[in-house]
Design a protein around this motif. Structure first.
Motif, short mmCIF file in Angstrom:
data_model
loop_
_atom_site.label_atom_id
_atom_site.label_comp_id
_atom_site.label_asym_id
_atom_site.label_seq_id
_atom_site.Cartn_x
_atom_site.Cartn_y
_atom_site.Cartn_z
N GLN A 635 1.13 -1.27 -0.26
CA GLN A 635 0.08 -0.05 0.19
C GLN A 635 0.98 0.79 0.11
N SER A 636 1.72 1.00 0.42
CA SER A 636 3.12 2.15 0.24
C SER A 636 4.03 2.35 -1.19
N LEU A 637 3.46 2.05 -1.93
CA LEU A 637 3.80 1.66 -3.48
C LEU A 637 3.76 2.65 -3.64
N ASP A 638 4.09 2.88 -5.25
CA ASP A 638 3.84 4.76 -6.05
C ASP A 638 2.76 3.23 -7.31
N LYS A 639 2.56 1.88 -7.54
CA LYS A 639 2.18 1.70 -8.41
C LYS A 639 0.55 0.23 -7.51
N THR A 640 -0.11 0.46 -8.02
CA THR A 640 -0.74 -0.82 -8.03
C THR A 640 -0.89 -2.03 -8.09
N PRO A 641 -1.12 -3.15 -7.15
CA PRO A 641 -0.50 -4.93 -7.59
C PRO A 641 -0.35 -5.10 -9.32
N GLU A 642 -1.90 -4.31 -9.68
CA GLU A 642 -2.30 -4.65 -10.72
C GLU A 642 -1.51 -3.60 -11.98
N GLU A 643 -0.91 -2.52 -11.73
CA GLU A 643 -0.29 -2.10 -12.48
C GLU A 643 0.92 -2.97 -13.30
N ILE A 644 1.46 -3.38 -11.67
CA ILE A 644 2.98 -4.23 -11.49
C ILE A 644 2.89 -5.46 -12.00
N PHE A 645 1.41 -6.05 -12.35
CA PHE A 645 1.83 -6.89 -12.67
C PHE A 645 1.30 -7.44 -14.36
N ASN A 646 1.69 -6.88 -14.73
CA ASN A 646 1.22 -6.42 -16.56
C ASN A 646 2.06 -5.73 -17.03
#
Length: 834
Positions: A635-646
């Protein structure tokens, strides 16, 4: 302690009288240690902290008005770190609090005329350890899930460490063991024979076999960690640890050189291997210096490179030897034919031949680091020889101890002092430079310690023996020297000489070796045998003990280190990181607690400290983020898990960047986090803009030698291991019938350092046997799988590994590991064979 009380009393008086500016000027002139003591003192420390926030802002403003931008930047990021401490970062942690009362002499806040504005504190969750998840029974991964991502899908070299965690290793712990303290996990990995090189590569241990700073950071605050946590940590460290890249045809190194086997030239291909921790300190580009891959990786930072080609050796042999019945060919043919029959080799069998295995990494160590290390070590020995003779040159030197002379030299800031210290025993250097004489005494022993710290020599030897005498010029000296110096030189030049023998030579009539008339005149003037003999014995005893001291305090020889840093030195250097990280933990705790912390000022000082300490790797763990924020790190990252996954691999699209991390979202999120956490910054910016500090996990010690690589063993890098293991696996997966490695191509190319090259190819042949031992431990069952041809001086010389059905089945079930069998496990196999 009395002095420090006086300092605090003086500052308290000035503050109470309203002279805060004068008090601060006094404070600035104090030594660093005393500044720390003042800052953590109630009342006085608060007043100083409150004043300086405004003071440095005022100085920065003045600098800017005077167009002194550099000075302004310096004042904004002042309070530089001293040594390994973050001093005076304590003052930054306090922020601009009001002054508390600690006694009658502490000033009221109304008397402080220069009060800075108070900023609103950052709003974060209260600092707390995130709740540990419930430990679920560990679910072992499949054999294909624990391999290194070499960038070659078919060359999935396995990890012995993860095999152990996942239950595939003979020494794996039972399923009941789900949690252990971090250090106990490390101990059990080592006890099971997991190669220490792989544990270093996976950031489990450092070069001195202590827990790696990164693993310490990840497990900080946890009494125990789960088996699943350990496996997950290892999986994350495997990313980018070992990479194999093919060399484009147009970039091949010397493809047209003379080949012993033309079929290998026709089918040749080359590859470069990058291993984390073995290329970043390279300074001399050599092979593949013009080779650059799309991700920015360059060929000249490779750890090792190789070449391969395919041929049908039995077919070539019969074509070459089938029509020649001369004695020479007949004798060689018998040897070759015998080996091929042992393997049941057929004419159609395609064999991959491994050749041209070279390491510019090891080459640079041998050509650059080792020669310099030898020069420096010789210089250190010579300097020690000069220092140990100083006490006997004149009466003034006789009052100084050997310890005092060494302290002066080690305390210097010049290059010679650094070189000198690097070639002494690191434990001794640390104790002496820290003035820990109890530790020095423990290191040397009581008797040698007395000689080392002896300042009474001038009282035991009459002064006339220290007086320079011109008559010694007649004996061969170029200057006037003392009798004590001459006698010491004699014993230094002949360690076998006893004091009584020397006395007999000077005064005895029956000695075969007689003293010169000049020397007889000198000793007569000094009082004859009665006075001279005791001095000779005193000098002898000192010289004998000094030689013992030198033997103890000298570090490992340059040859034994081989151009690499001594792990004992690395251990002491790594201690700097631990001290640094303790300070970072303090600051992050203050940030998490909502303290008024000027993080940007601290970061400026951190950047300086990183340079001063030669820190070259910084990182922060998911658990650090969670402790600071009180919520999942994602929750502290600059991208969402979905953005990172793709996320695509490049700016213009392409395959998913973190596809190799696995199909699970959480694994790709961790892979992304690891990438940005390890970026070359001293801080990590959370999604809400709050900055937190990273910890140090690596130090550049290249002045001490090249950092040992994961395949380092016995004083040098065993660089043959990786390409041989990778090529065997590739050949199996590629449908080849076997592999061969021999030295004929190296001989044909007239390789430099012939003896070293031959030794390396011998180790490559041995590696084939080690791979076979891991897959099929019984030597009886290995019959028909491995065979060796030697002494024919032909292309057929070398070791052959035939891919039988049994061998291919073993590879499918067990895989091939990136590191060899080691430790107790290998010993167990040998004992069982016996």
């Amino acid at each position: 302690m009395a002095a420090r009380k006086e300092i605090l009393s003086d500052l308290s008086s000035k503050i109470a009288e309203g002279n805060i500016r004068e008090a601060y000027r006094t404070f600035e002139e104090l030594p660093i240690v005393d500044q720390i003591a003042v800052h953590i003192s109630p009342g006085v420390g608060d007043a100083i902290a409150a004043y300086e926030v405004g003071e440095f802002s005022r100085r920065a403003k003045t600098n800017i008005q005077d167009q002194d931008r550099l000075g302004a930047a310096g004042n904004i990021a002042l309070a530089g770190l001293a040594g390994i401490s973050l001093v005076p970062l304590f003052r930054f942690l306090r922020g601009a609090k009001g002054v508390t009362k600690s006694g009658t002499k502490v000033a009221d806040t109304s008397k402080i005329t220069e009060k800075p504005p108070v900023e609103e504190p950052l709003q974060l969750s209260a600092p707390k350890d995130p709740p540990l998840p419930k430990v679920e029974p560990f679910q072992p991964k499949g054999i294909d899930e624990i391999s290194y991502n070499t960038l070659q899908p078919s060359i999935n070299l396995n990890s012995k460490a993860r095999k152990w965690v996942n239950g595939y290793h003979p020494k794996s712990l039972g399923k009941k063991v789900q949690e252990l303290p971090p250090q106990e996990w490390v101990n059990k990995l080592i006890d099971a024979g997991i190669p220490t090189g792989e544990l270093r590569l996976l950031n489990i241990i450092d070069e001195s076999k202590d827990m790696h700073p990164k693993f310490l950071n990840e497990t900080a605050g946890s009494n125990k960690v789960s088996r699943g946590f350990l496996d997950d940590y290892m999986a994350r460290q495997q990313r980018d640890a070992i990479q194999m890249r093919g060399v484009p045809e147009g970039k091949l190194a010397s493809p047209d050189t003379t080949f012993a086997n033309r079929d290998l030239q026709r089918t040749q291909s080359q590859a470069v291997y990058h291993v984390r921790g073995s290329g970043e300190y390279r300074g001399q580009p050599d092979h593949y210096s013009n080779l650059k891959y799309p991700d920015g990786t360059t060929g000249d930072t490779a750890y090792v490179f190789d070449g391969i080609g395919t041929n049908n050796p039995l077919s070539r042999y019969r074509l070459a030897y089938g029509f020649d019945d001369t004695a020479e060919y007949t004798d060689k043919g018998k040897e070759i034919d015998k080996a091929f029959k042992e393997l049941n080799l057929e004419e159609s069998d395609k064999i991959t031949s491994i050749f041209r295995v070279q390491s510019d990494f090891q080459g640079e160590v041998a050509d650059t680091y080792l020669p310099k290390m030898k020069r420096d070590f010789t210089e250190t020995v010579n300097v020690l020889g000069n220092i140990d003779a100083l006490q006997l040159r004149n009466i003034n030197n006789a009052s100084n101890s050997y310890a005092q002379e060494l302290k002066v030299l080690l305390g210097g800031a010049n290059t010679q002092a650094g070189t000198f210290g690097r070639n002494l025993n690191p434990k001794f250097v640390k104790a002496l430079t820290n003035n820990d004489m109890d530790e020095v005494k423990s290191f040397l022993g009581d008797d040698l310690y007395k000689v080392f710290t002896d300042t009474d020599l001038a009282n035991r030897i009459p002064g006339k023996f220290f007086t320079p005498n011109d008559n010694f010029i007649e004996t061969g000296y170029e200057r006037s020297v003392s009798f004590t110096e001459v006698i010491d030189d004699i014993f230094r030049g002949d360690p076998t000489l006893s004091p009584q023998t020397l006395i007999n030579r000077i005064f005895g009539k029956k000695s075969a070796v007689k003293a010169s008339d000049d020397l007889k005149d000198i000793v007569a003037d000094l009082g004859g045998k009665e006075e001279v003999a005791p001095v000779i014995k005193e000098v002898f005893n000192r010289r004998r003990n000094i030689e013992k001291i030198k033997k103890k305090i000298l570090g490992k020889s340059a040859n034994s280190r081989g151009g690499f840093i001594d792990p004992a030195q690395q251990k002491i250097l790594m201690q700097k990181l631990k001290d640094f990280n303790r300070q970072v933990d303090e600051i992050n705790a203050q940030i998490a607690g909502g303290a008024n912390v000027d993080v940007d000022r601290i970061i400026g000082n951190l950047n300086r400290s990183v340079l001063d300490l030669d820190i070259d790797k910084m990182s922060i763990s998911p658990r650090d983020i969670e402790k600071i924020t009180g919520k999942p790190f994602s929750q502290s990252l600059d991208k969402t898990p979905e953005e990172i996954f793709n996320m695509p691999a490049g700016p213009f699209g392409g395959p998913q960047k973190y596809f190799s991390a696995g199909p699970r979202v959480e694994d790709r999120v961790k892979a992304y986090f690891d990438d940005i956490a390890d970026e070359g910054k001293t801080f990590f910016e959370l999604a809400n803009g709050v900055k937190v500090l990273k910890k140090a996990v690596g130090i550049n010690a290249k002045e001490f030698g090249m950092k040992i690589d994961p395949y380092f063993d016995g004083g040098q890098s065993k660089y043959m291991k990786l390409p041989v293991r990778a090529r065997v696996l590739a050949a199996v997966k590629g449908g080849q019938d076997g592999v061969h490695i021999g030295n004929k191509q190296a001989i044909t190319e007239r390789a430099e350092d012939y003896d070293v090259i031959m030794k390396n190819y011998k180790s490559g042949e041995n590696e084939l046997q080690k791979i076979l031992d891991e897959l099929i431990p019984s030597r009886k069952q290995q019959k028909g799988i491995i065979s060796k041809i030697e002494g024919t001086d032909t292309e057929y010389d070398g070791t052959y590994l035939k891919f039988t059905d049994e061998f291919k089945k073993a590879v499918e079930e067990k895989g091939i590991d990136a590191f060899k069998l080691g430790g107790p496990v290998e010993i167990d196999r040998m004992l069982s064979e016996l």
